[in-house]
Design a protein around this motif. Sequence first.
Motif, PDB file in Angstrom:
ATOM      1  N   LYS A  24       0.848  -1.181   0.000  1.00  0.00           N
ATOM      2  CA  LYS A  24       0.000   0.000   0.000  1.00  0.00           C
ATOM      3  C   LYS A  24       0.888   1.237   0.000  1.00  0.00           C
ATOM      4  O   LYS A  24       1.973   1.222   0.580  1.00  0.00           O
ATOM      5  CB  LYS A  24      -0.919  -0.003   1.223  1.00  0.00           C
ATOM      6  CG  LYS A  24      -1.880  -1.185   1.231  1.00  0.00           C
ATOM      7  CD  LYS A  24      -2.769  -1.156   2.445  1.00  0.00           C
ATOM      8  CE  LYS A  24      -3.699  -2.336   2.489  1.00  0.00           C
ATOM      9  NZ  LYS A  24      -4.641  -2.421   1.395  1.00  0.00           N
ATOM     10  N   PHE A  25       0.411   2.287  -0.630  1.00  0.00           N
ATOM     11  CA  PHE A  25       1.155   3.536  -0.724  1.00  0.00           C
ATOM     12  C   PHE A  25       0.230   4.699  -0.396  1.00  0.00           C
ATOM     13  O   PHE A  25      -0.923   4.707  -0.808  1.00  0.00           O
ATOM     14  CB  PHE A  25       1.720   3.729  -2.138  1.00  0.00           C
ATOM     15  CG  PHE A  25       2.683   2.661  -2.532  1.00  0.00           C
ATOM     16  CD1 PHE A  25       4.025   2.777  -2.241  1.00  0.00           C
ATOM     17  CD2 PHE A  25       2.241   1.515  -3.172  1.00  0.00           C
ATOM     18  CE1 PHE A  25       4.913   1.784  -2.589  1.00  0.00           C
ATOM     19  CE2 PHE A  25       3.119   0.516  -3.532  1.00  0.00           C
ATOM     20  CZ  PHE A  25       4.459   0.649  -3.246  1.00  0.00           C
ATOM     21  N   ARG A  79       4.535   6.547 -11.032  1.00  0.00           N
ATOM     22  CA  ARG A  79       5.988   6.544 -11.231  1.00  0.00           C
ATOM     23  C   ARG A  79       6.587   7.676 -10.415  1.00  0.00           C
ATOM     24  O   ARG A  79       6.201   8.833 -10.560  1.00  0.00           O
ATOM     25  CB  ARG A  79       6.325   6.723 -12.702  1.00  0.00           C
ATOM     26  CG  ARG A  79       5.799   5.572 -13.528  1.00  0.00           C
ATOM     27  CD  ARG A  79       6.069   5.742 -14.966  1.00  0.00           C
ATOM     28  NE  ARG A  79       5.336   4.714 -15.699  1.00  0.00           N
ATOM     29  CZ  ARG A  79       5.519   4.467 -16.964  1.00  0.00           C
ATOM     30  NH1 ARG A  79       6.395   5.161 -17.649  1.00  0.00           N
ATOM     31  NH2 ARG A  79       4.815   3.528 -17.551  1.00  0.00           N
ATOM     32  N   ILE A  80       7.523   7.330  -9.568  1.00  0.00           N
ATOM     33  CA  ILE A  80       8.178   8.310  -8.708  1.00  0.00           C
ATOM     34  C   ILE A  80       9.523   8.661  -9.337  1.00  0.00           C
ATOM     35  O   ILE A  80      10.305   7.772  -9.660  1.00  0.00           O
ATOM     36  CB  ILE A  80       8.381   7.754  -7.288  1.00  0.00           C
ATOM     37  CG1 ILE A  80       7.019   7.393  -6.692  1.00  0.00           C
ATOM     38  CG2 ILE A  80       9.128   8.743  -6.418  1.00  0.00           C
ATOM     39  CD1 ILE A  80       7.104   6.665  -5.381  1.00  0.00           C
ATOM     40  N   ILE A  92       6.535   0.844  -8.614  1.00  0.00           N
ATOM     41  CA  ILE A  92       5.219   0.524  -8.066  1.00  0.00           C
ATOM     42  C   ILE A  92       4.400  -0.127  -9.171  1.00  0.00           C
ATOM     43  O   ILE A  92       4.352   0.383 -10.297  1.00  0.00           O
ATOM     44  CB  ILE A  92       4.506   1.799  -7.555  1.00  0.00           C
ATOM     45  CG1 ILE A  92       5.330   2.448  -6.438  1.00  0.00           C
ATOM     46  CG2 ILE A  92       3.094   1.488  -7.085  1.00  0.00           C
ATOM     47  CD1 ILE A  92       4.795   3.794  -5.977  1.00  0.00           C
ATOM     48  N   GLN A  93       3.782  -1.257  -8.852  1.00  0.00           N
ATOM     49  CA  GLN A  93       2.892  -1.889  -9.810  1.00  0.00           C
ATOM     50  C   GLN A  93       1.652  -1.018  -9.990  1.00  0.00           C
ATOM     51  O   GLN A  93       1.413  -0.091  -9.226  1.00  0.00           O
ATOM     52  CB  GLN A  93       2.454  -3.272  -9.306  1.00  0.00           C
ATOM     53  CG  GLN A  93       3.607  -4.240  -9.134  1.00  0.00           C
ATOM     54  CD  GLN A  93       3.108  -5.592  -8.683  1.00  0.00           C
ATOM     55  OE1 GLN A  93       2.945  -6.481  -9.495  1.00  0.00           O
ATOM     56  NE2 GLN A  93       2.843  -5.740  -7.395  1.00  0.00           N
ATOM     57  N   ARG A  94       0.850  -1.339 -10.984  1.00  0.00           N
ATOM     58  CA  ARG A  94      -0.406  -0.602 -11.148  1.00  0.00           C
ATOM     59  C   ARG A  94      -1.221  -0.735  -9.864  1.00  0.00           C
ATOM     60  O   ARG A  94      -1.161  -1.748  -9.185  1.00  0.00           O
ATOM     61  CB  ARG A  94      -1.187  -1.126 -12.347  1.00  0.00           C
ATOM     62  CG  ARG A  94      -0.459  -0.834 -13.659  1.00  0.00           C
ATOM     63  CD  ARG A  94      -1.186  -1.349 -14.871  1.00  0.00           C
ATOM     64  NE  ARG A  94      -1.472  -2.773 -14.716  1.00  0.00           N
ATOM     65  CZ  ARG A  94      -2.574  -3.376 -15.153  1.00  0.00           C
ATOM     66  NH1 ARG A  94      -3.506  -2.687 -15.782  1.00  0.00           N
ATOM     67  NH2 ARG A  94      -2.756  -4.662 -14.963  1.00  0.00           N
ATOM     68  N   CYS A  95      -1.974   0.321  -9.540  1.00  0.00           N
ATOM     69  CA  CYS A  95      -2.681   0.386  -8.255  1.00  0.00           C
ATOM     70  C   CYS A  95      -4.132   0.822  -8.418  1.00  0.00           C
ATOM     71  O   CYS A  95      -4.468   1.555  -9.346  1.00  0.00           O
ATOM     72  CB  CYS A  95      -2.015   1.430  -7.340  1.00  0.00           C
ATOM     73  SG  CYS A  95      -0.365   1.037  -6.819  1.00  0.00           S
ATOM     74  N   GLY A 140      13.116  -4.660  -9.413  1.00  0.00           N
ATOM     75  CA  GLY A 140      13.071  -3.279  -8.947  1.00  0.00           C
ATOM     76  C   GLY A 140      11.787  -2.855  -8.272  1.00  0.00           C
ATOM     77  O   GLY A 140      11.621  -1.687  -7.943  1.00  0.00           O
ATOM     78  N   TYR A 141      10.871  -3.796  -8.040  1.00  0.00           N
ATOM     79  CA  TYR A 141       9.611  -3.454  -7.364  1.00  0.00           C
ATOM     80  C   TYR A 141       9.765  -3.576  -5.865  1.00  0.00           C
ATOM     81  O   TYR A 141      10.620  -4.179  -5.345  1.00  0.00           O
ATOM     82  CB  TYR A 141       8.482  -4.356  -7.862  1.00  0.00           C
ATOM     83  CG  TYR A 141       8.055  -4.002  -9.262  1.00  0.00           C
ATOM     84  CD1 TYR A 141       7.083  -3.042  -9.482  1.00  0.00           C
ATOM     85  CD2 TYR A 141       8.642  -4.609 -10.358  1.00  0.00           C
ATOM     86  CE1 TYR A 141       6.701  -2.697 -10.773  1.00  0.00           C
ATOM     87  CE2 TYR A 141       8.264  -4.276 -11.645  1.00  0.00           C
ATOM     88  CZ  TYR A 141       7.295  -3.317 -11.842  1.00  0.00           C
ATOM     89  OH  TYR A 141       6.916  -2.978 -13.119  1.00  0.00           O
TER      90      TYR A 141
END
Length: 141
Positions: A24-25, A79-80, A92-95, A140-141
Motif C-alpha cells: 500500500k502507498f 511513477r516516482i 510501483i505496480q499498477r494500483c 526493482g519493485y
Amino acid sequence: LASATRFAPAPNERVLFKRMNIRKFSFQFKMVAFSEAEAKEIKNIITFFRTEMYPEQVNLTTGGDLPLALKFPNVFDIRIKNRKGNNPAYKIQRCYLESVATTFNPTSPTMYRGEYFMEVDIGLSFSEIGALNKQRVRDGY
C-alpha cells in the motif's frame, strides 16, 4: 492445575507461510490557490480522484434502477522520479485508489471570493493490484 504445579504447557507455536501482503502507498499533497482559476482546478482535481476511486454501476435496465454488477475502477500507473528523472525508491505496480482524504483550509478559514477553498490538503491511498514475489523484487519493485 497450572497454579498448583507452577507449570505451564510450552506453546510450541510455529508460523506457516500463507501468502504475501499487498503493498500500500499513501501520498499527501498541500494545494494552495493563488487565483480563482487555481481554486477551481483544485476542486476539479479532488473530484477526479474521488470519481476514480469508485466502481461504475452496470444496470440491468436502461433506467438505472436495477444494478446488475460493478465495473472495476481504473488503475493508476504511479511513477516516482527525482529531479534527475531517476526513481529514488522502488517501482510501483499498477494500483487501485482506495481512499481520498481531504482537509479544507487547515491553516485559515478563508474562501476565494466566497466560493472556493483557498487551501486543501489531500491524502491518496493506493493498493497494488497484486502481491510481489522474489523475481518482482529483483526487477526493482
